[in-house]
Write a protein that holds these residues in place. Structure first.
Motif, PDB file in Angstrom:
ATOM      1  N   ILE A 110       0.792  -1.342   0.286  1.00 16.83           N
ATOM      2  CA  ILE A 110      -0.607  -0.230  -0.178  1.00 16.83           C
ATOM      3  C   ILE A 110       0.821   0.970   0.127  1.00 16.83           C
ATOM      4  O   ILE A 110       0.673   1.996  -0.948  1.00 16.83           O
ATOM      5  N   CYS A 111       1.895   1.421   0.511  1.00 12.30           N
ATOM      6  CA  CYS A 111       2.764   2.184   0.644  1.00 12.30           C
ATOM      7  C   CYS A 111       3.121   2.721  -0.530  1.00 12.30           C
ATOM      8  O   CYS A 111       3.795   3.863  -1.020  1.00 12.30           O
ATOM      9  N   VAL A 112       3.190   1.506  -1.577  1.00 13.83           N
ATOM     10  CA  VAL A 112       4.355   2.145  -2.875  1.00 13.83           C
ATOM     11  C   VAL A 112       3.369   2.812  -3.398  1.00 13.83           C
ATOM     12  O   VAL A 112       3.695   3.230  -4.041  1.00 13.83           O
ATOM     13  N   LYS A 113       2.302   1.932  -3.404  1.00 10.96           N
ATOM     14  CA  LYS A 113       1.175   2.805  -4.668  1.00 10.96           C
ATOM     15  C   LYS A 113       1.209   4.631  -4.135  1.00 10.96           C
ATOM     16  O   LYS A 113       0.980   5.510  -4.838  1.00 10.96           O
ATOM     17  N   THR A 114       1.164   3.724  -2.688  1.00 11.85           N
ATOM     18  CA  THR A 114       0.622   5.306  -2.102  1.00 11.85           C
ATOM     19  C   THR A 114       1.748   6.850  -2.044  1.00 11.85           C
ATOM     20  O   THR A 114       1.293   7.686  -2.467  1.00 11.85           O
ATOM     21  N   CYS A 115       2.614   6.157  -1.498  1.00 14.97           N
ATOM     22  CA  CYS A 115       4.261   7.043  -2.543  1.00 14.97           C
ATOM     23  C   CYS A 115       3.742   7.921  -3.133  1.00 14.97           C
ATOM     24  O   CYS A 115       4.100   7.323  -4.621  1.00 14.97           O
ATOM     25  N   PRO A 116       3.531   9.397  -2.991  1.00 13.73           N
ATOM     26  CA  PRO A 116       3.870  10.138  -4.035  1.00 13.73           C
ATOM     27  C   PRO A 116       5.135  10.468  -5.251  1.00 13.73           C
ATOM     28  O   PRO A 116       5.425  11.314  -6.827  1.00 13.73           O
ATOM     29  N   ASN A 117       6.035   9.899  -4.691  1.00 11.88           N
ATOM     30  CA  ASN A 117       7.408  10.341  -5.257  1.00 11.88           C
ATOM     31  C   ASN A 117       8.614   9.302  -5.457  1.00 11.88           C
ATOM     32  O   ASN A 117       9.557   9.003  -6.052  1.00 11.88           O
ATOM     33  N   SER A 118       7.225   7.675  -5.309  1.00 13.82           N
ATOM     34  CA  SER A 118       8.028   6.802  -5.835  1.00 13.82           C
ATOM     35  C   SER A 118       9.174   6.527  -5.535  1.00 13.82           C
ATOM     36  O   SER A 118       9.647   5.773  -5.442  1.00 13.82           O
ATOM     37  N   ALA A 119       9.476   6.822  -3.594  1.00 15.65           N
ATOM     38  CA  ALA A 119      10.042   6.328  -2.975  1.00 15.65           C
ATOM     39  C   ALA A 119      10.639   4.977  -2.742  1.00 15.65           C
ATOM     40  O   ALA A 119      10.894   4.714  -1.744  1.00 15.65           O
ATOM     41  N   ILE A 120       9.174   4.355  -2.439  1.00 17.78           N
ATOM     42  CA  ILE A 120       9.443   3.093  -1.969  1.00 17.78           C
ATOM     43  C   ILE A 120       9.312   1.818  -2.902  1.00 17.78           C
ATOM     44  O   ILE A 120       8.184   1.926  -3.479  1.00 17.78           O
ATOM     45  N   VAL A 121      10.209   0.512  -2.136  1.00 17.48           N
ATOM     46  CA  VAL A 121       9.464  -0.350  -3.142  1.00 17.48           C
ATOM     47  C   VAL A 121      10.044  -1.277  -2.487  1.00 17.48           C
ATOM     48  O   VAL A 121      10.051  -0.959  -0.795  1.00 17.48           O
ATOM     49  N   LEU A 122       8.786  -2.415  -3.090  1.00 24.67           N
ATOM     50  CA  LEU A 122       9.114  -3.080  -1.631  1.00 24.67           C
ATOM     51  C   LEU A 122      10.017  -4.773  -2.340  1.00 24.67           C
ATOM     52  O   LEU A 122      10.344  -5.243  -3.549  1.00 24.67           O
ATOM     53  N   GLU A 123      10.763  -5.495  -1.689  1.00 25.03           N
ATOM     54  CA  GLU A 123      11.885  -5.917  -1.928  1.00 25.03           C
ATOM     55  C   GLU A 123      11.338  -7.617  -0.899  1.00 25.03           C
ATOM     56  O   GLU A 123      11.991  -6.715   0.029  1.00 25.03           O
ATOM     57  N   ASP A 124      10.985  -8.374  -1.152  1.00 26.21           N
ATOM     58  CA  ASP A 124      11.292  -9.859  -0.628  1.00 26.21           C
ATOM     59  C   ASP A 124      10.423  -9.763   0.676  1.00 26.21           C
ATOM     60  O   ASP A 124      10.823  -9.803   1.646  1.00 26.21           O
ATOM     61  N   ASN A 125       8.845  -9.081   0.181  1.00 23.15           N
ATOM     62  CA  ASN A 125       7.980  -8.251   1.377  1.00 23.15           C
ATOM     63  C   ASN A 125       8.690  -7.848   2.250  1.00 23.15           C
ATOM     64  O   ASN A 125       7.433  -7.315   3.697  1.00 23.15           O
ATOM     65  N   LEU A 126       9.227  -6.702   1.909  1.00 25.33           N
ATOM     66  CA  LEU A 126       9.378  -5.743   3.178  1.00 25.33           C
ATOM     67  C   LEU A 126       9.641  -4.063   2.339  1.00 25.33           C
ATOM     68  O   LEU A 126      10.125  -4.359   0.867  1.00 25.33           O
ATOM     69  N   ALA A 127       9.091  -3.167   2.708  1.00 23.38           N
ATOM     70  CA  ALA A 127       9.106  -1.618   1.937  1.00 23.38           C
ATOM     71  C   ALA A 127      10.564  -1.299   2.486  1.00 23.38           C
ATOM     72  O   ALA A 127      10.772  -1.902   3.455  1.00 23.38           O
ATOM     73  N   ARG A 128      10.699  -0.601   1.812  1.00 23.25           N
ATOM     74  CA  ARG A 128      12.402   0.467   1.380  1.00 23.25           C
ATOM     75  C   ARG A 128      12.401   1.393   1.336  1.00 23.25           C
ATOM     76  O   ARG A 128      11.280   1.946   0.230  1.00 23.25           O
TER      77      ARG A 128
END
Ligand code: SF4
Ligand code: SF4
Lengths: 198, 296
Positions: free
Chosen positions: B221-239
């Motif tokens: 959800i955070c990945v979709k929410t972030c307006p700056n595409s600053a979050i990536v999902l790697e191996d079940n963990l947001a970074r």
């Protein structure tokens, strides 16, 4: 000539400054991680000890004894050694900046090396003449160099040995130094006079 | 008379040596770049070797010859770097951001479940050896304060919930705690990076939910929410990618488990700016900070 040889070998092996007299231990432990720095340190010590021996001898017999100032021996000798190390530093910096770089902090450290003061005082105590003094100074420093280079060689190899965590570094260095000292005790049995008197 | 003789002779000896050394200094004078001396004066003089050069003067000559950058001194920081660049006549180095340590786990005793009571050496390494440690989450903070003991600056202490708290004012970013932590959950982050995913669990969402109230379940959800595409999902963990994140806080609001957190620099304690509710209640039978956990 014979007793000069005796003095020399006694200074290097029997009365080794580090391993038998336990003087100059700090550079011995501190500068012995690599053979190159150990050798450089040894060379600088040889020069300083030889010259310091001769000058302190002169100070003792031409200044202190005539003026009955024997009790100033230690402080006067320290003065000589400190000035000498300064001079050596300047000369090396001028003549060979690369060597100066390589020696780095160890050069001024010679000032506080008790082996240098030790050799000067021993020379006086043993009533050596000026030639014997010079030989003893060189021998003492050669013994120092021998010990520190051998030690550095051992430590370089120890870096690759599987050593228990608790012993790594200084603890093992101290144990090694102790074992080397025991090994050098073996020279005590030598009858140098007889050896060279043949 | 005796004293006079002693004083005079020593003074004489000193004077002779002094004059000789003075002459020698002239004779053997070496042309050296005056900047070296100036820079040596500006450097902190700690001679700690932190820059990788033999002492401060070693770094000074390296800077003058151009083999070291003007901001090579880690102790002096920005102030020294600016003064050195002034001496060198170059543009001051861009400010390097201060890094501080951060414990990337929010699973305190009230939020993370424990599996068994651990009674043994109070050390995270030792506790972790006993079938993965008492915490049900095998990624989470063990809470025995091995990092706190490792910190040479007294910048860490154990918080009331059994998680270490870092005093960012005291933290120098030396990384000793990172080395000490057997879980590898402490990281160095730039001070300005306030938004952090306080979870290191790579477990699948369902498993995380079972063991921790504030774990990252990898829902994205955070990945979709972030307006700056600053979050990536790697191996079940947001970074969070620090360069892109502008601390807008939108992910903090949207994260269903509240594992993304906005920390405030002022009170040094974690401040959750998202909604309330999650992560409250449901204590798991613990006995106060650092106490042994009792299986539920
Ligand atoms: S799931 Fe994440 S937050 Fe919870 S204990 Fe594990 S690492 Fe910590
Ligand atoms: S050990 Fe070093 S990096 Fe970790 S909290 Fe302490 S000062 Fe900061």
């Amino acid at each position: 000539m014979r007793d000069l040889l005796v003095i020399f070998f006694a200074g290097v092996l029997l009365n080794n400054f580090i391993l038998s007299r336990f003087l100059g231990i700090c550079p011995f432990i501190g500068v012995s991680k690599r053979i190159e720095t150990a050798t450089g340190m040894g060379m600088a010590v040889i020069f300083v000890m030889a010259v310091a021996s001769v000058i302190t001898w002169a100070v003792q017999y031409y200044i202190l004894v005539p003026l009955h100032l024997g009790y100033l021996q230690t402080i006067a000798f320290i003065l000589v050694i400190a000035a000498l190390v300064q001079l050596v530093e300047m000369v090396i910096l001028k003549v060979s900046p690369t060597l100066y770089q390589a020696l780095g902090i160890y050069l001024p450290l010679i000032t506080t090396n008790c082996a240098v003061l030790g050799v000067a005082i021993i020379n006086i105590r043993e009533n050596y003449d000026i030639i014997q003094t010079a030989v003893n100074g060189i021998a003492g420093a050669a013994g120092f160099t021998l010990a520190i280079v051998l030690f550095a060689g051992i430590r370089e190899r120890l870096d690759f040995a599987p050593i228990p965590e608790a012993l790594k570094g200084f603890p093992l260095a101290l144990i090694t130094a102790g074992l080397m000292s025991i090994a050098f005790l073996g020279f005590t049995g030598f009858k140098l006079a007889a050896l060279f008197g043949l | 008379m005796v004293y006079l003789k002693a004083i005079l002779s020593l003074a004489g000896l000193g004077a002779v040596f002094g004059i000789m050394l003075g002459l020698a200094a002239r004779k053997f004078a070496v042309e050296s770049d005056p900047r070296v001396e100036k820079i040596t004066g500006v450097l902190p003089g700690a001679n700690c070797g932190g820059c990788g050069y033999p002492g401060c003067s070693g770094l000074a000559s390296a800077i003058v010859t151009g083999s070291a950058p003007v901001d090579a001194c880690p102790v002096g920081g920005q102030v020294v770097a600016d003064r050195v660049s002034e001496i060198m006549g170059v543009q001051p180095a861009p400010a390097r951001e201060r890094q501080v340590a951060k414990v990337m786990c929010g699973g305190g005793e009230d939020k993370a479940t424990s599996r068994f009571a651990y009674i043994g050496i109070r050390d995270c390494g030792a506790a972790g050896l006993v079938s993965g440690g008492p915490k049900a989450c095998t990624f989470g903070c063990l809470g025995f304060g091995t990092c706190v003991k490792a910190c040479p600056f007294g910048a860490m202490e154990m918080g009331a919930d059994g998680l270490p708290v870092i005093d960012e004012a005291k933290c120098t970013g030396c990384g000793k705690c990172i080395e000490a932590c057997p879980r590898g959950i402490i990281a160095l982050v730039p001070v300005s990076a306030r938004t952090q995913v306080l979870c290191r669990s790579h477990a699948r969402g369902a498993e995380v939910r079972k063991v921790c109230k504030v774990g990252c379940i990898g829902c994205g959800i955070c990945v979709k929410t972030c307006p700056n595409s600053a979050i990536v999902l790697e191996d079940n963990l947001a970074r969070i990618i620090p360069d892109k994140c502008d601390n807008c806080g939108k992910c903090v609001e949207k994260c269903p488990t509240r594992c993304i957190v906005m920390t405030s620099q002022r009170d040094l304690h974690t401040v959750v700016t998202g909604g309330v509710g999650a992560g409250k209640g449901l204590s798991t039978g613990t006995e106060g900070p650092g106490g042994c956990c009792v299986a539920k």
